[in-house]
Design a protein around this motif. Structure first.
Motif, PDB file in Angstrom:
ATOM      1  N   ALA A  26       0.862  -1.192   0.000  1.00  0.00           N
ATOM      2  CA  ALA A  26       0.000   0.000   0.000  1.00  0.00           C
ATOM      3  C   ALA A  26       0.890   1.229   0.000  1.00  0.00           C
ATOM      4  N   ARG A  27       0.649   2.130  -0.963  1.00  0.00           N
ATOM      5  CA  ARG A  27       1.469   3.338  -1.053  1.00  0.00           C
ATOM      6  C   ARG A  27       0.615   4.509  -1.549  1.00  0.00           C
ATOM      7  N   THR A  28       1.066   5.714  -1.259  1.00  0.00           N
ATOM      8  CA  THR A  28       0.434   6.930  -1.770  1.00  0.00           C
ATOM      9  C   THR A  28       1.504   7.990  -1.955  1.00  0.00           C
ATOM     10  N   SER A  29       1.267   8.863  -2.941  1.00  0.00           N
ATOM     11  CA  SER A  29       2.201   9.979  -3.176  1.00  0.00           C
ATOM     12  C   SER A  29       1.480  11.319  -3.079  1.00  0.00           C
ATOM     13  N   THR A  30       0.415  11.332  -2.273  1.00  0.00           N
ATOM     14  CA  THR A  30      -0.316  12.575  -2.054  1.00  0.00           C
ATOM     15  C   THR A  30       0.629  13.652  -1.506  1.00  0.00           C
ATOM     16  N   GLN A  31       0.534  14.828  -2.081  1.00  0.00           N
ATOM     17  CA  GLN A  31       1.448  15.907  -1.688  1.00  0.00           C
ATOM     18  C   GLN A  31       0.966  16.636  -0.437  1.00  0.00           C
ATOM     19  N   LYS A  32       0.333  15.938   0.439  1.00  0.00           N
ATOM     20  CA  LYS A  32      -0.078  16.466   1.735  1.00  0.00           C
ATOM     21  C   LYS A  32       0.219  15.401   2.784  1.00  0.00           C
ATOM     22  N   HIS A  33       0.265  15.834   4.028  1.00  0.00           N
ATOM     23  CA  HIS A  33       0.548  14.889   5.108  1.00  0.00           C
ATOM     24  C   HIS A  33      -0.705  14.038   5.374  1.00  0.00           C
ATOM     25  N   THR A  34      -0.627  12.786   5.020  1.00  0.00           N
ATOM     26  CA  THR A  34      -1.743  11.858   5.235  1.00  0.00           C
ATOM     27  C   THR A  34      -1.241  10.610   5.939  1.00  0.00           C
ATOM     28  N   HIS A  35      -2.173   9.863   6.481  1.00  0.00           N
ATOM     29  CA  HIS A  35      -1.859   8.582   7.117  1.00  0.00           C
ATOM     30  C   HIS A  35      -2.601   7.468   6.393  1.00  0.00           C
TER      31      HIS A  35
END
Length: 574
Positions: free
Chosen positions: A185-194
């Motif tokens: 599981a991965r994400t590259s959202t340009q905001k701080h997320t969990h």
């Protein structure tokens, strides 16, 4: 075309001229900016308070796009079905965009599938119901739409990270073994997320959905690990584990697999962001199928067979029986363990009978009740073949034998749980009889006997048949009268001489001295000294024939019982 902008209240100068010096009406929307992901849903609440007039307030929603910040685009209204601007009309008609009234003065705007062009300033306007203009009539909040970068997939098989197969694999695990599944599981959202990651199971052949997917275990945004209700006890016991390996890989290990663990396993990743008010909002969710899992239960696999045909042996000869445990079974060790034993029931007796001998899960042998002291061996002679050996069979060993195998799985703390058991078909065993026939004649020497004298009881034994070296034993028993009739209680042993010539004394009714002796090769005598009234009763002699085998064990080859002998202590003068 819908309205392009809200109806504006009178300018501040007019409000002052009307003598209004404070604000009362207030429209509240969430604090922004709000960050949500394209393709997902968003809900924006709006509450109005401090109003006059009807408790049923209306709500109108407008959007101000970044490229045209002055243009108000009507989205949806609670009082006008034709309110929506042209670009929102089809989405409102399809139910993708809607306003839902929560109560008279509260509503929520819901957009089910966000688009990039949905980003902008959202205004909630409440048309006035007041007699005069008081306070604010709208609230604004910024919504920013992020691209969907969340990815979820099954962990690549193998240490070198080969690509996972295009279709989910079908895995088979034995009951009691570990089931290990991995998820990326991965994400590259340009905001701080969990990210929160959970593993779930759907029963076989059932379509997967929120209603059918049962959570097994999950890692929450705050890194806490929780299990679904059916798995909570296994998580607490250490049988269920979830860990993060590196920055993107998650691994679930479910120990002690059970039949109910079969099904289709999925990995669900959810992305969370913290809104300005401090609350956490889910902004994305993706799910991937990991594997179709079959659990091969031990009860469906365990099978027990025994040697062909009946067994016929003579007394004193060795008796060997073989038992084979078969099936697609996990080897004994970390996850599984086995015990094997033999049971015997006399010919014609119901049920499996009593235990003869067994090997426990640690390979330690033991004998069943009644077989202590005999030369009996229970051993493993091949990977799944077990042998029972009686060094010297005796007629009492004849009967129906069954091999019993039990399979166990290991739980937390190496605890064993019985998972399956199987019995073989019955195996008849015949042991040739010795052909010993005994007869016994007993009498009271001298006829009448008086109190204070010695009563001598004699027993002569005759023997027909039997092997050489046959030995005799004899015992004396008494039944006491109660109110003129014999007691229903069992006869009591007074004394006897065993096949080895050793005397055994029981309990004499009168409590005086007793002598038991062999007065001839096949003649036994019982003497009751100082006879008293308590010695009155009916006595009998019980001889038995014994044979000693090569393993030095003894078995009883025959028995008999004499007729009754009445002992009545007379008093002098009677």
């Amino acid at each position: 075309m819908g309205a392009l902008g809200p109806k504006l209240p009178p300018p501040p100068l007019l409000l002052l001229m009307l003598g209004i010096g404070c604000c009362a009406r207030e429209v509240l929307v969430p604090q922004g900016p709000l960050y949500r992901v394209a393709g997902t849903a968003v809900s924006i609440s709006c509450n109005v308070s401090g109003y006059e007039g009807s408790a049923q307030q209306d709500f109108e929603w407008f959007l101000y796009r970044p490229e045209a910040p002055e243009a108000a685009l009507g989205i949806v209204s609670t009082r006008d079905t034709r309110f929506s601007y042209a670009i929102f009309g089809p989405r409102v008609a399809a139910g993708e965009v809607q306003v839902q009234r929560l109560q008279g003065d509260a509503a929520v705007l819901r957009i089910s599938r966000l688009q990039a062009q949905d980003a902008g300033i959202y205004e909630c306007y409440t048309p006035s119901t007041d007699a005069r203009y008081l306070g604010s009539y709208s609230g604004k909040v910024e919504l920013r739409v992020l691209p969907d970068t969340l990815q979820v997939s099954a962990s690549p098989p193998g240490p070198r990270g080969r690509q996972a197969p295009t279709s989910p694999p079908r895995l088979t695990v034995h009951e009691g073994q570990e089931l290990a599944l991995g998820c990326l599981a991965r994400t590259s959202t340009q905001k701080h997320t969990h990210l929160a990651v959970s593993f779930g199971r759907a029963v076989p052949e059932v379509p997967v959905g929120r209603a059918t997917l049962q959570e097994v275990v999950g890692l929450r945004p705050d890194l806490a690990v929780d299990a679904g209700a059916p798995y909570a006890a296994r998580l607490a016991a250490g049988e269920l584990r979830l860990g993060k390996e590196g920055s993107e890989r998650y691994r679930m290990v479910l120990g002690g697999a059970q039949a109910d663990d079969a099904g289709t396993y999925h990995c669900t990743a959810t992305e969370w962001i913290q809104d300005p008010d401090g609350s956490w909002a889910q902004i994305a969710e993706k799910r991937a199928v990991l594997a179709h899992v079959d659990v091969q239960t031990l009860s469906s696999q365990l099978a027990v067979t025994v040697g062909p045909g009946e067994h016929r042996v003579g007394p004193g000869e060795p008796l060997e029986l073989l038992c084979n445990v078969s099936g697609a079974l996990p080897p004994p060790g970390r996850h599984a363990a086995y015990s094997v034993g033999w049971e015997m029931a006399p010919a014609g007796a119901p049920g499996p009978g009593r235990l003869v001998a067994q090997l426990d899960t640690e390979g330690v042998g033991s004998l069943g009740p009644g077989y202590e002291g005999r030369h009996i061996a229970m051993e493993k002679v091949a990977s799944r073949t077990y042998r029972l050996r009686l060094e010297a069979a005796r007629p009492g060993d004849a009967g129906t034998y069954r091999c019993l195998a039990k399979a166990y799985v290991r739980g937390s703390g190496a605890r064993l749980r019985e998972a399956a058991s199987a019995r073989s078909r019955p195996l008849p065993v015949h042991v040739r009889e010795e052909g010993v026939v005994l007869e016994a004649v007993a009498w009271l020497a001298g006829g009448a006997v008086y109190r204070g004298e010695t009563a001598s009881l004699l027993c002569n034994v005759s023997v027909r048949g039997g092997p050489p070296g046959l030995r005799l034993a004899a015992s004396w028993w008494v039944e006491r009268p109660e109110e003129g009739e014999l007691s229903s209680a069992p006869a009591q042993l007074v004394g006897g001489v065993g096949q080895d010539g050793v005397a055994e004394l029981g309990v004499r009714p009168g409590g005086g001295p007793v002598s038991v002796e062999l007065v001839g090769p096949r003649s036994h005598r019982l003497r009751l000294h100082s006879l008293g009234p308590e010695d009155e009763g009916v006595y009998h002699c019980a001889p038995s024939a014994w044979v000693q085998h090569a393993d030095y064990s003894w078995y009883q080859a025959g028995s008999a019982r004499s007729g009754p002998v009445t002992v009545y202590p007379y008093t002098h003068g009677e």
